[in-house]
Write a protein that holds these residues in place. Structure first.
Motif, PDB file in Angstrom:
ATOM      1  N   LEU A  66       2.327  -2.261 -14.117  1.00  9.76           N
ATOM      2  CA  LEU A  66       1.030  -2.082 -14.785  1.00  9.76           C
ATOM      3  C   LEU A  66      -0.110  -2.089 -13.771  1.00  9.76           C
ATOM      4  N   ALA A  67      -0.028  -2.961 -12.774  1.00 11.75           N
ATOM      5  CA  ALA A  67      -1.057  -2.997 -11.731  1.00 11.75           C
ATOM      6  C   ALA A  67      -1.063  -1.684 -10.943  1.00 11.75           C
ATOM      7  N   ALA A  68       0.123  -1.175 -10.633  1.00  9.96           N
ATOM      8  CA  ALA A  68       0.218   0.098  -9.899  1.00  9.96           C
ATOM      9  C   ALA A  68      -0.338   1.246 -10.736  1.00  9.96           C
ATOM     10  N   LEU A  69       0.015   1.282 -12.019  1.00  8.88           N
ATOM     11  CA  LEU A  69      -0.496   2.340 -12.901  1.00  8.88           C
ATOM     12  C   LEU A  69      -2.018   2.270 -13.017  1.00  8.88           C
ATOM     13  N   SER A  70      -2.539   1.059 -13.094  1.00  7.21           N
ATOM     14  CA  SER A  70      -3.983   0.882 -13.163  1.00  7.21           C
ATOM     15  C   SER A  70      -4.654   1.405 -11.897  1.00  7.21           C
ATOM     16  N   GLU A  71      -4.076   1.084 -10.752  1.00  9.23           N
ATOM     17  CA  GLU A  71      -4.638   1.551  -9.473  1.00  9.23           C
ATOM     18  C   GLU A  71      -4.595   3.076  -9.388  1.00  9.23           C
ATOM     19  N   ILE A  72      -3.482   3.664  -9.790  1.00  7.33           N
ATOM     20  CA  ILE A  72      -3.370   5.129  -9.782  1.00  7.33           C
ATOM     21  C   ILE A  72      -4.422   5.727 -10.715  1.00  7.33           C
ATOM     22  N   ASN A  73      -4.585   5.107 -11.881  1.00  7.45           N
ATOM     23  CA  ASN A  73      -5.557   5.601 -12.858  1.00  7.45           C
ATOM     24  C   ASN A  73      -6.968   5.587 -12.279  1.00  7.45           C
ATOM     25  N   VAL A  74      -7.355   4.474 -11.673  1.00  4.88           N
ATOM     26  CA  VAL A  74      -8.702   4.358 -11.104  1.00  4.88           C
ATOM     27  C   VAL A  74      -8.906   5.403 -10.012  1.00  4.88           C
ATOM     28  N   ARG A  75      -7.919   5.546  -9.148  1.00  4.91           N
ATOM     29  CA  ARG A  75      -8.041   6.515  -8.050  1.00  4.91           C
ATOM     30  C   ARG A  75      -8.060   7.945  -8.572  1.00  4.91           C
ATOM     31  N   SER A  76      -7.405   8.209  -9.694  1.00  7.99           N
ATOM     32  CA  SER A  76      -7.406   9.552 -10.287  1.00  7.99           C
ATOM     33  C   SER A  76      -8.697   9.830 -11.033  1.00  7.99           C
ATOM     34  N   LEU A  77      -9.229   8.814 -11.688  1.00  5.41           N
ATOM     35  CA  LEU A  77     -10.426   9.018 -12.506  1.00  5.41           C
ATOM     36  C   LEU A  77     -11.685   9.254 -11.687  1.00  5.41           C
ATOM     37  N   LYS A  78     -11.756   8.703 -10.493  1.00  2.88           N
ATOM     38  CA  LYS A  78     -12.956   8.896  -9.674  1.00  2.88           C
ATOM     39  C   LYS A  78     -13.220  10.379  -9.397  1.00  2.88           C
ATOM     40  N   PRO A  79     -12.243  11.143  -8.894  1.00  2.00           N
ATOM     41  CA  PRO A  79     -12.528  12.572  -8.671  1.00  2.00           C
ATOM     42  C   PRO A  79     -12.704  13.343  -9.985  1.00  2.00           C
TER      43      PRO A  79
END
Length: 159
Positions: A66-79
């Motif tokens: 869940l922490a990894a998915l959250s990090e991926i989500n944040v990094r994807s949402l910025k661009p």
């Protein structure tokens, strides 16, 4: 002649592929490291393999996933957020309209998450309930900012 250098993009693609392979390792330490590293890479190709792991994972692994998915989500949402911001300023009304339509889809997903959080208010664990209340409060604050912006915009239009 200058030597040919490999690009970092290709290296990153290979790293993600290798880490996804490591998710299948029988060594739990190697799996944990792969989950963590995939989150740090922030590559959306890791989402489905990580979600697939949730079913058979223990609670420690699920927390890490869940922490990894959250990090991926944040990094994807910025661009993605930047793309929406640029699109809302495009000279073409059609592009601006499409950006609004697509932002609405994001908001719909947030509404679905709010419903899940509302169900968590009835969780048997008091700490889960408190965390759900906190999350809902944060989401409501965002909505109130949206409502205030809408009210301000409507007021300016009526002038």
């Amino acid at each position: 002649m200058m030597p040919i250098e490999t690009t970092s993009r290709l290296a990153k693609l290979n790293i993600v592929d290798e880490l996804v392979q490591d998710l299948r390792s029988t060594d739990p330490t190697k799996r944990h490291k792969a989950i963590w590293d995939l989150g740090q890479q922030g590559d959306s190709r890791a989402i489905q393999p990580l979600v697939n792991m949730l079913i058979d994972a223990d609670s420690q692994q699920r927390n890490l996933i869940l922490a990894a998915l959250s990090e991926i989500n944040v990094r994807s949402l910025k661009p993605i957020n930047k793309a929406f911001a640029v699109s809302m300023q495009d000279e073409s009304p059609q592009v601006r309209q499409n950006a609004i339509r697509d932002l609405t889809r994001v908001y719909d997903m947030m509404a679905q998450m709010s419903q899940m959080l509302a169900h968590a208010l009835d969780d048997p664990d008091a700490e889960v309930q408190a965390t759900a209340r906190y999350a809902l409060t944060q989401m409501n604050r965002m909505r109130n900012v949206d409502k205030k912006s809408l009210a301000d915009s409507t007021l300016e239009d009526s002038r």
